[in-house]
Design a protein around this motif. Structure first.
Motif, PDB file in Angstrom:
ATOM      1  N   ASP A 125     -31.951  -6.781 -18.153  1.00  0.00           N
ATOM      2  CA  ASP A 125     -31.656  -5.940 -19.245  1.00  0.00           C
ATOM      3  C   ASP A 125     -31.125  -6.806 -20.354  1.00  0.00           C
ATOM      4  O   ASP A 125     -31.447  -6.716 -21.601  1.00  0.00           O
ATOM      5  N   ALA A 126     -30.205  -7.567 -19.796  1.00  0.00           N
ATOM      6  CA  ALA A 126     -29.287  -8.369 -20.721  1.00  0.00           C
ATOM      7  C   ALA A 126     -30.514  -9.449 -21.492  1.00  0.00           C
ATOM      8  O   ALA A 126     -30.358  -9.944 -22.688  1.00  0.00           O
ATOM      9  N   ALA A 127     -30.966 -10.130 -20.697  1.00  0.00           N
ATOM     10  CA  ALA A 127     -31.982 -11.397 -21.245  1.00  0.00           C
ATOM     11  C   ALA A 127     -33.227 -10.509 -22.135  1.00  0.00           C
ATOM     12  O   ALA A 127     -33.685 -11.183 -23.106  1.00  0.00           O
ATOM     13  N   ALA A 128     -33.248  -9.253 -21.975  1.00  0.00           N
ATOM     14  CA  ALA A 128     -34.354  -8.640 -22.892  1.00  0.00           C
ATOM     15  C   ALA A 128     -33.797  -8.245 -24.294  1.00  0.00           C
ATOM     16  O   ALA A 128     -34.555  -7.540 -25.020  1.00  0.00           O
ATOM     17  N   SER A 129     -32.418  -8.155 -24.340  1.00  0.00           N
ATOM     18  CA  SER A 129     -31.919  -7.246 -25.497  1.00  0.00           C
ATOM     19  C   SER A 129     -30.584  -7.790 -26.259  1.00  0.00           C
ATOM     20  O   SER A 129     -30.330  -7.382 -27.387  1.00  0.00           O
ATOM     21  N   LYS A 130     -30.218  -9.319 -25.882  1.00  0.00           N
ATOM     22  CA  LYS A 130     -28.974  -9.709 -26.308  1.00  0.00           C
ATOM     23  C   LYS A 130     -28.793 -11.196 -26.349  1.00  0.00           C
ATOM     24  O   LYS A 130     -29.573 -11.621 -25.492  1.00  0.00           O
ATOM     25  N   PRO A 131     -28.159 -12.000 -27.130  1.00  0.00           N
ATOM     26  CA  PRO A 131     -27.981 -13.445 -26.769  1.00  0.00           C
ATOM     27  C   PRO A 131     -27.561 -13.813 -25.565  1.00  0.00           C
ATOM     28  O   PRO A 131     -26.519 -13.185 -24.929  1.00  0.00           O
ATOM     29  N   PHE A 132     -28.352 -14.523 -24.872  1.00  0.00           N
ATOM     30  CA  PHE A 132     -28.203 -15.034 -23.686  1.00  0.00           C
ATOM     31  C   PHE A 132     -28.472 -16.251 -23.076  1.00  0.00           C
ATOM     32  O   PHE A 132     -29.209 -16.898 -23.635  1.00  0.00           O
ATOM     33  N   LEU A 133     -27.558 -16.832 -22.408  1.00  0.00           N
ATOM     34  CA  LEU A 133     -27.441 -18.287 -22.066  1.00  0.00           C
ATOM     35  C   LEU A 133     -27.555 -18.331 -20.498  1.00  0.00           C
ATOM     36  O   LEU A 133     -26.550 -18.075 -19.728  1.00  0.00           O
ATOM     37  N   GLY A 134     -28.535 -19.272 -19.825  1.00  0.00           N
ATOM     38  CA  GLY A 134     -28.762 -19.388 -18.570  1.00  0.00           C
ATOM     39  C   GLY A 134     -28.082 -20.806 -18.527  1.00  0.00           C
ATOM     40  O   GLY A 134     -28.662 -21.566 -19.102  1.00  0.00           O
ATOM     41  N   ILE A 135     -27.621 -21.316 -17.232  1.00  0.00           N
ATOM     42  CA  ILE A 135     -27.143 -22.468 -17.079  1.00  0.00           C
ATOM     43  C   ILE A 135     -27.088 -22.784 -15.572  1.00  0.00           C
ATOM     44  O   ILE A 135     -27.055 -21.892 -14.820  1.00  0.00           O
ATOM     45  N   CYS A 136     -27.958 -24.109 -15.560  1.00  0.00           N
ATOM     46  CA  CYS A 136     -27.897 -24.606 -14.071  1.00  0.00           C
ATOM     47  C   CYS A 136     -28.908 -23.647 -13.256  1.00  0.00           C
ATOM     48  O   CYS A 136     -30.219 -23.404 -13.618  1.00  0.00           O
ATOM     49  N   VAL A 137     -28.624 -23.311 -12.256  1.00  0.00           N
ATOM     50  CA  VAL A 137     -29.293 -22.389 -11.291  1.00  0.00           C
ATOM     51  C   VAL A 137     -29.702 -21.051 -11.949  1.00  0.00           C
ATOM     52  O   VAL A 137     -30.751 -20.338 -11.852  1.00  0.00           O
ATOM     53  N   GLY A 138     -28.609 -20.489 -12.700  1.00  0.00           N
ATOM     54  CA  GLY A 138     -28.980 -19.440 -13.441  1.00  0.00           C
ATOM     55  C   GLY A 138     -30.018 -19.493 -14.663  1.00  0.00           C
ATOM     56  O   GLY A 138     -31.098 -18.532 -14.876  1.00  0.00           O
ATOM     57  N   ALA A 139     -30.348 -20.771 -15.049  1.00  0.00           N
ATOM     58  CA  ALA A 139     -31.491 -21.203 -15.829  1.00  0.00           C
ATOM     59  C   ALA A 139     -32.684 -21.125 -15.069  1.00  0.00           C
ATOM     60  O   ALA A 139     -33.950 -20.703 -15.378  1.00  0.00           O
ATOM     61  N   GLN A 140     -32.730 -21.440 -13.677  1.00  0.00           N
ATOM     62  CA  GLN A 140     -33.860 -21.855 -12.940  1.00  0.00           C
ATOM     63  C   GLN A 140     -34.292 -20.386 -12.480  1.00  0.00           C
ATOM     64  O   GLN A 140     -35.572 -20.057 -12.364  1.00  0.00           O
ATOM     65  N   LEU A 141     -33.564 -19.456 -12.281  1.00  0.00           N
ATOM     66  CA  LEU A 141     -33.753 -18.389 -11.945  1.00  0.00           C
ATOM     67  C   LEU A 141     -34.518 -17.237 -12.711  1.00  0.00           C
ATOM     68  O   LEU A 141     -35.230 -16.414 -12.374  1.00  0.00           O
ATOM     69  N   LEU A 142     -34.616 -17.891 -14.129  1.00  0.00           N
ATOM     70  CA  LEU A 142     -35.436 -17.223 -14.995  1.00  0.00           C
ATOM     71  C   LEU A 142     -36.734 -17.453 -15.086  1.00  0.00           C
ATOM     72  O   LEU A 142     -37.562 -16.579 -15.579  1.00  0.00           O
ATOM     73  N   PHE A 143     -37.135 -18.339 -14.370  1.00  0.00           N
ATOM     74  CA  PHE A 143     -38.780 -18.544 -14.221  1.00  0.00           C
ATOM     75  C   PHE A 143     -39.299 -17.769 -13.115  1.00  0.00           C
ATOM     76  O   PHE A 143     -38.806 -17.020 -12.535  1.00  0.00           O
ATOM     77  N   GLU A 144     -40.639 -17.756 -13.056  1.00  0.00           N
ATOM     78  CA  GLU A 144     -41.394 -16.918 -12.203  1.00  0.00           C
ATOM     79  C   GLU A 144     -41.394 -17.057 -10.711  1.00  0.00           C
ATOM     80  O   GLU A 144     -41.421 -16.481  -9.947  1.00  0.00           O
ATOM     81  N   HIS A 145     -41.291 -18.637 -10.582  1.00  0.00           N
ATOM     82  CA  HIS A 145     -41.493 -18.986  -9.071  1.00  0.00           C
ATOM     83  C   HIS A 145     -40.440 -20.279  -8.880  1.00  0.00           C
ATOM     84  O   HIS A 145     -40.620 -20.996  -9.706  1.00  0.00           O
ATOM     85  N   SER A 146     -39.930 -20.378  -7.635  1.00  0.00           N
ATOM     86  CA  SER A 146     -39.191 -21.685  -7.396  1.00  0.00           C
ATOM     87  C   SER A 146     -39.857 -22.270  -6.031  1.00  0.00           C
ATOM     88  O   SER A 146     -40.101 -21.667  -5.091  1.00  0.00           O
ATOM     89  N   GLU A 147     -40.100 -23.605  -5.949  1.00  0.00           N
ATOM     90  CA  GLU A 147     -40.440 -24.494  -4.715  1.00  0.00           C
ATOM     91  C   GLU A 147     -39.005 -24.375  -3.891  1.00  0.00           C
ATOM     92  O   GLU A 147     -39.500 -24.512  -2.627  1.00  0.00           O
ATOM     93  N   GLU A 148     -37.886 -24.200  -4.344  1.00  0.00           N
ATOM     94  CA  GLU A 148     -36.900 -24.177  -3.349  1.00  0.00           C
ATOM     95  C   GLU A 148     -36.864 -22.852  -2.693  1.00  0.00           C
ATOM     96  O   GLU A 148     -36.573 -21.605  -3.469  1.00  0.00           O
ATOM     97  N   GLY A 149     -37.223 -22.645  -1.588  1.00  0.00           N
ATOM     98  CA  GLY A 149     -37.215 -21.630  -0.620  1.00  0.00           C
ATOM     99  C   GLY A 149     -38.576 -20.752  -1.014  1.00  0.00           C
ATOM    100  O   GLY A 149     -38.937 -19.709  -0.463  1.00  0.00           O
ATOM    101  N   ASN A 150     -39.696 -21.513  -1.703  1.00  0.00           N
ATOM    102  CA  ASN A 150     -40.955 -20.763  -1.951  1.00  0.00           C
ATOM    103  C   ASN A 150     -40.595 -19.198  -2.453  1.00  0.00           C
ATOM    104  O   ASN A 150     -41.463 -18.694  -1.666  1.00  0.00           O
ATOM    105  N   MET A 151     -40.105 -19.011  -3.231  1.00  0.00           N
ATOM    106  CA  MET A 151     -39.594 -17.678  -3.722  1.00  0.00           C
ATOM    107  C   MET A 151     -39.831 -17.270  -5.187  1.00  0.00           C
ATOM    108  O   MET A 151     -39.946 -18.166  -5.879  1.00  0.00           O
ATOM    109  N   ASP A 152     -40.209 -16.159  -5.383  1.00  0.00           N
ATOM    110  CA  ASP A 152     -40.220 -15.366  -6.675  1.00  0.00           C
ATOM    111  C   ASP A 152     -38.966 -15.368  -7.425  1.00  0.00           C
ATOM    112  O   ASP A 152     -37.799 -14.849  -6.598  1.00  0.00           O
TER     113      ASP A 152
END
Length: 214
Positions: free
Chosen positions: A71-98
């Protein structure tokens, strides 16, 4: 103004908090919180993270913070850092996870067997230490930061955005890849601004004063 740092148990939260408090001074109240309601009521949100992606995603869901982050990412200034930034993608090869699917694309692993420096020496994974960053597009959060400024990195996986226009900053190890991406009110960065001295503090200072527009 209130800036919430999302505490889902995965991240160098002390360093991020202290760095934001330092640059914000009296301009903003910095709140480290595990409460979804506090995240929802904040004016801006910082989403850090360290560790393995599957652990981070599990803790984010277990804490009840996943929807608050979306909800925050959809509505207000939002800063993702390191793994927090990676989690914003659709999929990760680490753990082969959505992941959260805010940005199109995936997070992929460095392949050290194909990575050599200019002298033919194998590069180590994780990619750790200070690296130059290259401006691809101007952005308010990079104001006052020069091209080729050095930032601090620690990571074994990196962004592979599906939309080229999302990439703001790149680095090389040894090939060029995205380390900062942005769209609308969201800015996400792989390196650690809280550990990157003057340039990192400038980025965080820019975020404190950012209105969420590119």
């Amino acid at each position: 103004m209130k800036i919430a740092i999302v505490d889902y148990g995965m991240g160098n939260l002390h360093s991020v908090t202290k760095a934001l408090e330092f640059v914000a001074q009296a301009d903003a109240e910095i709140i480290l919180t595990a409460d979804p309601a506090v995240v929802a009521s904040a004016d801006k949100v910082v989403f850090p993270g360290q560790g393995a992606m599957p652990d981070c995603m599990r803790e984010l869901e277990a804490s009840g913070l996943k929807q608050a982050v979306l909800d925050a990412a959809a509505s207000k200034p939002f800063l993702g850092i390191c793994v927090g930034a990676q989690l914003l993608f659709e999929h990760s090869e680490e753990g082969n996870m959505d992941c959260l699917g805010v940005f199109k694309g995936k997070v992929i692993k460095f392949k050290p067997e194909n990575m050599h420096d200019e002298h033919g020496q194998k590069l180590k994974v994780p990619h750790m230490g200070w690296n130059e960053t290259f401006i691809v597009q101007d952005h308010p959060l990079w104001a006052g930061i020069a091209d080729k400024e050095r930032f601090y990195f620690v990571h074994s996986y990196h962004f592979a955005p599906a939309e080229p226009h999302d990439t703001i900053i790149e680095t090389s190890y040894p090939n060029r890849f995205a380390v900062a991406i942005a769209k609308d009110n969201i800015f996400a960065i792989q390196c650690h601004p809280e550990k990157s001295h003057t340039a990192g503090l400038q980025l965080l200072r820019n975020f404190v004063h950012w209105n969420g527009k590119q």
